[in-house]
Design a protein around this motif. Structure first.
Motif, mmCIF file in Angstrom:
data_model
loop_
_atom_site.group_PDB
_atom_site.id
_atom_site.type_symbol
_atom_site.label_atom_id
_atom_site.label_comp_id
_atom_site.label_asym_id
_atom_site.label_seq_id
_atom_site.Cartn_x
_atom_site.Cartn_y
_atom_site.Cartn_z
ATOM 1 N N GLY A 72 0.820 -1.207 0.000
ATOM 2 C CA GLY A 72 0.000 0.000 0.000
ATOM 3 C C GLY A 72 0.855 1.259 0.000
ATOM 4 N N PHE A 73 0.187 2.386 -0.200
ATOM 5 C CA PHE A 73 0.863 3.680 -0.256
ATOM 6 C C PHE A 73 0.270 4.611 0.791
ATOM 7 N N ALA A 74 1.131 5.261 1.553
ATOM 8 C CA ALA A 74 0.685 6.192 2.590
ATOM 9 C C ALA A 74 0.011 7.395 1.950
ATOM 10 N N VAL A 75 -1.035 7.879 2.601
ATOM 11 C CA VAL A 75 -1.725 9.087 2.153
ATOM 12 C C VAL A 75 -0.922 10.282 2.644
ATOM 13 N N SER A 76 -0.558 11.167 1.714
ATOM 14 C CA SER A 76 0.263 12.323 2.082
ATOM 15 C C SER A 76 -0.566 13.570 2.373
ATOM 16 N N GLU A 77 -1.719 13.703 1.721
ATOM 17 C CA GLU A 77 -2.609 14.842 1.953
ATOM 18 C C GLU A 77 -4.046 14.365 1.846
ATOM 19 N N MET A 78 -4.938 15.038 2.579
ATOM 20 C CA MET A 78 -6.351 14.715 2.457
ATOM 21 C C MET A 78 -7.187 15.930 2.808
ATOM 22 N N VAL A 79 -8.350 16.012 2.158
ATOM 23 C CA VAL A 79 -9.303 17.081 2.416
ATOM 24 C C VAL A 79 -10.683 16.437 2.451
ATOM 25 N N GLN A 80 -11.420 16.696 3.532
ATOM 26 C CA GLN A 80 -12.767 16.151 3.632
ATOM 27 C C GLN A 80 -13.768 17.251 3.333
ATOM 28 N N ASN A 81 -14.715 16.931 2.443
ATOM 29 C CA ASN A 81 -15.781 17.848 2.080
ATOM 30 C C ASN A 81 -17.085 17.074 2.189
ATOM 31 N N GLY A 82 -17.760 17.207 3.329
ATOM 32 C CA GLY A 82 -18.959 16.415 3.578
ATOM 33 C C GLY A 82 -18.593 14.948 3.705
ATOM 34 N N SER A 83 -19.225 14.111 2.878
ATOM 35 C CA SER A 83 -18.942 12.680 2.943
ATOM 36 C C SER A 83 -17.850 12.252 1.970
ATOM 37 N N LEU A 84 -17.271 13.205 1.243
ATOM 38 C CA LEU A 84 -16.207 12.886 0.282
ATOM 39 C C LEU A 84 -14.840 13.232 0.845
ATOM 40 N N LEU A 85 -13.914 12.303 0.680
ATOM 41 C CA LEU A 85 -12.540 12.497 1.126
ATOM 42 C C LEU A 85 -11.640 12.470 -0.099
ATOM 43 N N THR A 86 -10.965 13.579 -0.368
ATOM 44 C CA THR A 86 -10.002 13.657 -1.470
ATOM 45 C C THR A 86 -8.625 13.445 -0.874
ATOM 46 N N LEU A 87 -7.846 12.578 -1.508
ATOM 47 C CA LEU A 87 -6.529 12.266 -0.955
ATOM 48 C C LEU A 87 -5.472 12.194 -2.042
ATOM 49 N N ARG A 88 -4.237 12.407 -1.619
ATOM 50 C CA ARG A 88 -3.082 12.310 -2.505
ATOM 51 C C ARG A 88 -2.121 11.265 -1.956
ATOM 52 N N VAL A 89 -1.502 10.558 -2.895
ATOM 53 C CA VAL A 89 -0.466 9.581 -2.560
ATOM 54 C C VAL A 89 0.734 9.876 -3.453
ATOM 55 N N ALA A 90 1.780 9.092 -3.323
ATOM 56 C CA ALA A 90 2.973 9.276 -4.151
ATOM 57 C C ALA A 90 2.604 9.188 -5.636
ATOM 58 N N GLU A 91 3.252 9.977 -6.469
ATOM 59 C CA GLU A 91 2.942 10.015 -7.904
ATOM 60 C C GLU A 91 3.163 8.671 -8.589
ATOM 61 N N PHE A 92 4.086 7.864 -8.081
ATOM 62 C CA PHE A 92 4.371 6.574 -8.708
ATOM 63 C C PHE A 92 3.419 5.470 -8.229
ATOM 64 N N ALA A 93 2.484 5.798 -7.324
ATOM 65 C CA ALA A 93 1.547 4.799 -6.803
ATOM 66 C C ALA A 93 0.644 4.304 -7.926
ATOM 67 N N ASP A 94 0.592 2.992 -8.067
ATOM 68 C CA ASP A 94 -0.245 2.376 -9.092
ATOM 69 C C ASP A 94 -0.923 1.160 -8.471
ATOM 70 N N VAL A 95 -2.209 1.297 -8.169
ATOM 71 C CA VAL A 95 -2.970 0.229 -7.533
ATOM 72 C C VAL A 95 -4.081 -0.187 -8.485
ATOM 73 N N ALA A 96 -4.154 -1.489 -8.787
ATOM 74 C CA ALA A 96 -5.120 -1.991 -9.767
ATOM 75 C C ALA A 96 -6.566 -1.745 -9.329
ATOM 76 N N ASP A 97 -6.921 -2.065 -8.116
ATOM 77 C CA ASP A 97 -8.282 -1.898 -7.605
ATOM 78 C C ASP A 97 -8.172 -1.116 -6.298
ATOM 79 N N PRO A 98 -7.994 0.223 -6.386
ATOM 80 C CA PRO A 98 -7.645 1.001 -5.198
ATOM 81 C C PRO A 98 -8.767 1.105 -4.161
ATOM 82 N N HIS A 99 -8.382 0.895 -2.922
ATOM 83 C CA HIS A 99 -9.271 1.047 -1.774
ATOM 84 C C HIS A 99 -8.512 1.809 -0.690
ATOM 85 N N LEU A 100 -9.257 2.531 0.122
ATOM 86 C CA LEU A 100 -8.666 3.255 1.236
ATOM 87 C C LEU A 100 -8.779 2.400 2.491
ATOM 88 N N TRP A 101 -7.690 2.326 3.244
ATOM 89 C CA TRP A 101 -7.603 1.514 4.457
ATOM 90 C C TRP A 101 -7.154 2.385 5.620
#
Length: 114
Positions: A72-101
């Motif tokens: 997995g890849f650590a979340v470096s930034e996140m912003v919550q807007n209501g029920s939506l969470l926008t997050l950033r990870v490393a630019e080289f992160a490539d996950v086939a079926d991405p899920h947040l843990w």
């Protein structure tokens, strides 16, 4: 000291810290992450029981929890807007079926001896 040998009592046996009855932290899947840009993802938090105190140990990984820590890849930034969470990870992160843990911490275990 017993018979000239120092006697050490572990903190576990003394009732301090964790004990054999306590559960270990475990990875809990929050939801599917949708890619919205370079290294940016969005997750809908509706229906999840995640609280603000659990947003500090987030990782982006696949569907199964067997590789969250290692693949997995650590979340470096996140912003919550209501029920939506926008997050950033490393630019080289490539996950086939991405899920947040999140690493869910068990309740504190205290010894009741005494």
């Amino acid at each position: 000291m017993l018979l000239g040998v120092p006697l050490f009592v572990s903190s576990t046996l003394a009732g301090v810290g964790s004990c054999w009855r306590c559960k270990q932290p475990r990875w809990q899947r929050i939801g599917r992450a949708a890619r919205t840009g370079d290294a940016e993802y969005i997750v809908d938090l509706r229906g999840s029981d995640i609280g603000p105190d659990q947003l500090d140990s987030l990782r982006l990984a696949g569907l199964e929890n067997d590789g969250v820590e290692t693949n997995g890849f650590a979340v470096s930034e996140m912003v919550q807007n209501g029920s939506l969470l926008t997050l950033r990870v490393a630019e080289f992160a490539d996950v086939a079926d991405p899920h947040l843990w999140t690493l869910k911490q068990p309740p504190t275990c205290r010894s009741t001896s005494g």
